[in-house]
Design an enzyme around this catalytic site. Structure first.
Site, mmCIF file in Angstrom:
data_model
loop_
_atom_site.group_PDB
_atom_site.id
_atom_site.type_symbol
_atom_site.label_atom_id
_atom_site.label_comp_id
_atom_site.label_asym_id
_atom_site.label_seq_id
_atom_site.Cartn_x
_atom_site.Cartn_y
_atom_site.Cartn_z
ATOM 1 N N ARG A 1 51.687 25.585 37.648
ATOM 2 C CA ARG A 1 52.702 25.640 36.600
ATOM 3 C C ARG A 1 53.909 24.779 36.999
ATOM 4 N NH1 ARG A 1 54.192 31.203 33.759
ATOM 5 N NH2 ARG A 1 52.687 31.890 35.297
ATOM 6 N N ASP B 1 39.411 39.691 48.556
ATOM 7 C CA ASP B 1 39.869 38.366 48.109
ATOM 8 C C ASP B 1 39.009 37.249 48.692
ATOM 9 O OD1 ASP B 1 41.931 39.148 46.482
ATOM 10 O OD2 ASP B 1 43.456 39.056 48.036
ATOM 11 N N LYS C 1 49.754 25.078 28.023
ATOM 12 C CA LYS C 1 50.192 25.766 26.799
ATOM 13 C C LYS C 1 51.019 24.831 25.911
ATOM 14 C CE LYS C 1 50.106 30.388 28.775
ATOM 15 N NZ LYS C 1 50.875 31.417 29.481
ATOM 16 N N GLU D 1 43.541 42.667 46.545
ATOM 17 C CA GLU D 1 42.678 42.958 47.697
ATOM 18 C C GLU D 1 42.368 44.446 47.901
ATOM 19 O OE1 GLU D 1 41.173 40.949 50.177
ATOM 20 O OE2 GLU D 1 40.396 42.860 50.881
ATOM 21 N N LYS E 1 43.885 44.314 36.310
ATOM 22 C CA LYS E 1 44.253 43.361 37.358
ATOM 23 C C LYS E 1 43.862 43.964 38.704
ATOM 24 C CE LYS E 1 48.245 41.157 35.260
ATOM 25 N NZ LYS E 1 49.675 40.911 35.413
ATOM 26 N N VAL E 2 43.442 43.133 39.599
ATOM 27 C CA VAL E 2 42.975 43.648 40.890
ATOM 28 C C VAL E 2 43.509 42.795 42.034
ATOM 29 C CG1 VAL E 2 40.901 43.985 42.315
ATOM 30 C CG2 VAL E 2 40.905 44.724 39.937
ATOM 31 N N GLY F 1 24.782 49.901 62.633
ATOM 32 C CA GLY F 1 23.359 49.579 62.754
ATOM 33 C C GLY F 1 22.608 50.640 63.533
ATOM 34 N N GLY F 2 21.415 50.281 63.978
ATOM 35 C CA GLY F 2 20.564 51.233 64.665
ATOM 36 C C GLY F 2 20.856 51.391 66.150
ATOM 37 N N GLN F 3 21.809 50.630 66.666
ATOM 38 C CA GLN F 3 22.126 50.704 68.098
ATOM 39 C C GLN F 3 23.538 51.273 68.227
ATOM 40 O OE1 GLN F 3 19.680 49.687 70.042
ATOM 41 N NE2 GLN F 3 18.514 48.291 68.759
ATOM 42 N N GLN G 1 44.867 34.441 46.501
ATOM 43 C CA GLN G 1 43.939 34.246 47.620
ATOM 44 C C GLN G 1 42.461 34.054 47.266
ATOM 45 O OE1 GLN G 1 42.474 36.446 51.742
ATOM 46 N NE2 GLN G 1 44.152 37.351 50.661
ATOM 47 N N ASN H 1 41.066 32.263 38.653
ATOM 48 C CA ASN H 1 41.104 33.716 38.944
ATOM 49 C C ASN H 1 42.363 34.351 38.375
ATOM 50 O OD1 ASN H 1 42.671 32.455 41.113
ATOM 51 N ND2 ASN H 1 42.751 34.492 42.032
ATOM 52 N N PHE H 2 42.678 33.985 37.131
ATOM 53 C CA PHE H 2 43.783 34.667 36.458
ATOM 54 C C PHE H 2 43.282 36.008 35.928
ATOM 55 C CE2 PHE H 2 45.222 30.170 35.912
ATOM 56 C CZ PHE H 2 46.287 30.281 36.794
HETATM 57 C C1 LIG Z 1 45.942 38.368 40.858
HETATM 58 C C2 LIG Z 1 46.522 38.927 39.593
HETATM 59 C C3 LIG Z 1 46.608 40.449 39.687
HETATM 60 C C4 LIG Z 1 47.915 38.326 39.423
HETATM 61 O O1 LIG Z 1 48.482 38.735 38.192
HETATM 62 P P1 LIG Z 1 49.750 37.968 37.588
HETATM 63 O O2 LIG Z 1 50.589 37.390 38.658
HETATM 64 O O3 LIG Z 1 50.406 38.918 36.674
HETATM 65 O O4 LIG Z 1 49.125 36.707 36.851
HETATM 66 P P2 LIG Z 1 48.101 36.684 35.624
HETATM 67 O O5 LIG Z 1 46.822 36.178 36.115
HETATM 68 O O6 LIG Z 1 48.092 37.969 34.884
HETATM 69 O O7 LIG Z 1 48.787 35.691 34.607
HETATM 70 C C5 LIG Z 1 48.971 34.418 34.835
HETATM 71 C C6 LIG Z 1 49.820 33.908 33.669
HETATM 72 O O8 LIG Z 1 50.298 32.662 34.110
HETATM 73 C C7 LIG Z 1 49.936 31.701 33.134
HETATM 74 N N1 LIG Z 1 49.696 30.429 33.782
HETATM 75 C C8 LIG Z 1 48.902 30.196 34.842
HETATM 76 N N2 LIG Z 1 48.898 28.893 35.155
HETATM 77 C C9 LIG Z 1 49.722 28.307 34.263
HETATM 78 C C10 LIG Z 1 50.139 26.976 34.065
HETATM 79 N N3 LIG Z 1 49.698 25.998 34.863
HETATM 80 N N4 LIG Z 1 50.992 26.720 33.077
HETATM 81 C C11 LIG Z 1 51.438 27.721 32.279
HETATM 82 N N5 LIG Z 1 51.077 28.996 32.403
HETATM 83 C C12 LIG Z 1 50.232 29.279 33.401
HETATM 84 C C13 LIG Z 1 48.690 32.241 32.502
HETATM 85 O O9 LIG Z 1 48.460 31.630 31.279
HETATM 86 C C14 LIG Z 1 49.022 33.712 32.409
HETATM 87 O O10 LIG Z 1 49.860 33.929 31.306
HETATM 88 P P3 LIG Z 1 49.526 34.988 30.114
HETATM 89 O O11 LIG Z 1 49.255 36.307 30.783
HETATM 90 O O12 LIG Z 1 50.776 34.970 29.296
HETATM 91 O O13 LIG Z 1 48.355 34.540 29.377
HETATM 92 C C15 LIG Z 1 45.636 38.539 38.378
HETATM 93 O O14 LIG Z 1 45.662 37.151 38.249
HETATM 94 C C16 LIG Z 1 44.188 39.022 38.502
HETATM 95 O O15 LIG Z 1 43.879 40.197 38.330
HETATM 96 N N6 LIG Z 1 43.267 38.073 38.746
HETATM 97 C C17 LIG Z 1 41.837 38.346 38.801
HETATM 98 C C18 LIG Z 1 41.442 39.031 40.077
HETATM 99 C C19 LIG Z 1 41.895 38.310 41.306
HETATM 100 O O16 LIG Z 1 41.558 37.181 41.562
HETATM 101 N N7 LIG Z 1 42.649 39.047 42.135
HETATM 102 C C20 LIG Z 1 42.947 38.637 43.491
HETATM 103 C C21 LIG Z 1 43.969 37.648 43.618
HETATM 104 S S1 LIG Z 1 44.076 37.212 45.305
#
Ligand SMILES: CC(C)(COP(=O)(O)OP(=O)(O)OC[C@H]1O[C@@H](n2cnc3c(N)ncnc32)[C@H](O)[C@@H]1OP(=O)(O)O)[C@@H](O)C(=O)NCCC(=O)NCCS
Length: 415
Positions: free
Chosen positions: A38, A168, A75, A139, A136-137, A246-248, A17, A96-97
């Site tokens: 992907r 988010d 990759k 919402e 990782k984070v 607020g103040g009201q 998101q 935002n990975f």
């Molecule tokens: C949201 C979140 C928790 C999700 O975690 P997740 O589903 O485990 O996904 P990640 O971001 O850890 O990992 C994505 C993986 O997909 C891979 N990937 C993404 N796009 C790809 C593509 N097009 N082709 C191949 N691999 C891909 C990445 O390389 C990564 O792999 P790696 O960990 O082996 O290096 C995490 O992305 C995060 O903390 N993001 C930052 C904060 C954020 O935006 N949070 C709110 C999201 S709404």
């Protein structure tokens, strides 16, 4: 009418998101947003919370309007070459990975900048640099660590998260501001830069008034909080129920039908300058002559009583009726609108805030359009792309690849 960001090309590596909110705003403003997904899988939200089997979810379709989708695996060897070409051709890259994911693909910031010194590289992080930077984070983690949950909820109740996606979507909106500032900076510096926005920081920014109150608390009780004057204050800002920040003074009061309708309520703000008209309207004109009631300071220790008197009046009326009476008196108030009412509200359709779009697989659906209106810049809303719908078109038209190159990349599983 031209679009504000026409000519700006975005390499969109976002998912879920926060990042997609950011790039959707850029797309609404006319940027060419190329969403990289992907191969075979795509953004995980395509398949999450599905309402119709095998069709892109509303979660995805409502966050990815006006974008083009390319499947690409950076990759793979062929994928790396294509990704490098995309970096060359784009003005902004957004991701935002989890921390380090783009580096692990072989593209640290130094390399990205070397490939294209003009590119702006924007990221959403969960936390800024420090002890939690690698976490990782999602919402609600941001709402809890950003001060929103500790300050939201009923007095004496548990910490509460809000339905507004301030972690988010809130961070995505902040990131847009950073990207636009960097784009402007580039017009005279000639160089791109790194833009980062942490979800915790964005929520803290949105909780600014609560940090204000934290500091006020050291100088005495917070007179607009429901704990004043009878309750206790600890050493941190407490939850304040529905009190106005607020103040009201403001509060949510019942309206006709509240016994069966969970949204038969209205928020009323007893703004000092219109208080006398409000007192007249609710049938308490004597307050205006009474020194115990006629000034805002005098009323401060009677806020509960004041709202229960207001409620005695509102409870006999429909919430829209209350609004129609109070608005002409300039009393700020807001009926509690359900999502159903918002979806059906004609004026929101007319302004393009709620938009109906057509999707080849799901048919018509509602989405939320651009809330930021520009007078000289069109803002149409187009449906989200199917997975990889524009892969060939972008590889050929934007990157100039031949049919053979595209076929080769496909054979290697790069697209
Ligand atoms: C949201 C979140 C928790 C999700 O975690 P997740 O589903 O485990 O996904 P990640 O971001 O850890 O990992 C994505 C993986 O997909 C891979 N990937 C993404 N796009 C790809 C593509 N097009 N082709 C191949 N691999 C891909 C990445 O390389 C990564 O792999 P790696 O960990 O082996 O290096 C995490 O992305 C995060 O903390 N993001 C930052 C904060 C954020 O935006 N949070 C709110 C999201 S709404």
């Amino acid at each position: 009418m031209s679009k504000a960001l026409e000519g700006v090309r975005i390499l969109d590596m976002t998912h879920v998101q926060s990042g997609p909110t950011c790039t959707q705003i850029l797309a609404w403003f006319g940027a060419d947003v190329i969403k990289i997904e992907r191969p075979g899988i795509g953004d995980i939200t395509r398949g999450q919370l599905r309402d119709i089997p095998d069709v892109d979810s509303l979660y995805f379709t409502m966050l990815n309007a006006n974008k083009r989708s390319v499947t690409l695996n950076p990759k793979t060897e062929a994928g790396k070459r294509i990704f490098t070409r995309l970096i060359e051709e784009c003005d902004v890259m957004v991701e935002n990975f989890a921390p380090g994911a783009i580096d692990r693909m072989g593209f640290p910031w130094e390399k990205i900048q070397e490939i294209n010194p003009r590119i702006i590289y924007a990221s959403v992080d969960g936390f800024g640099p420090g002890p939690y930077q690698d976490c990782k984070v999602y919402e609600n983690v941001a709402q809890c660590t950003g001060g929103a949950a500790s300050t939201t909820g009923q007095v004496g109740g548990v910490p509460t998260v809000t339905g507004a996606q301030i972690g988010d979507s809130g961070t995505g909106i902040h990131l847009v501001a950073g990207i636009l500032a960097a784009l402007y900076h580039r017009t005279h510096s000639g160089r791109g830069q790194r833009v980062t926005c942490a979800m915790q920081d964005s929520v803290i920014n949105l909780c600014r008034v609560k940090m204000r109150d934290q500091q006020r608390l050291t100088h005495g009780p917070l007179s607009e909080y429901p704990q004043y004057p009878h309750g206790e204050f600890g050493d941190a800002v407490p939850r304040a129920g529905n009190a106005s920040g607020g103040g009201q003074p403001g509060w949510i009061v019942k309206c006709k039908g509240w016994e069966t309708d969970p949204d038969a309520y209205i928020y009323v703000i007893t703004q000092a300058r219109v208080f006398s008209d409000l007192a007249e309207a609710i049938g308490r004109p004597e307050w205006n002559a009474d020194p115990e009631w006629k000034t805002a300071d005098a009323r401060l220790d009677k806020i509960d009583e004041m709202f229960s008197e207001i409620e005695k009046w509102t409870v006999s009326k429909d919430k829209m009726e209350v609004m129609n009476i109070l608005n002409p008196l300039n009393v700020p108030c807001g009926p509690i609108l359900s999502m159903k009412e918002i979806a059906e509200e004609p004026s929101l359709r007319e302004t393009g805030t709620i938009v109906e779009v057509d999707h080849p697989e799901r048919g018509k659906y509602l989405t939320i359009g651009n809330p930021i209106k520009l007078s000289d810049s069109a803002a149409d809303v187009r449906r989200s792309p199917l997975l990889g719908e524009h892969t060939v078109e972008i590889l050929k038209d934007v990157l100039g690849m031949s049919d053979d190159d595209v076929a080769d990349a496909r054979e290697q599983g790069a697209i």
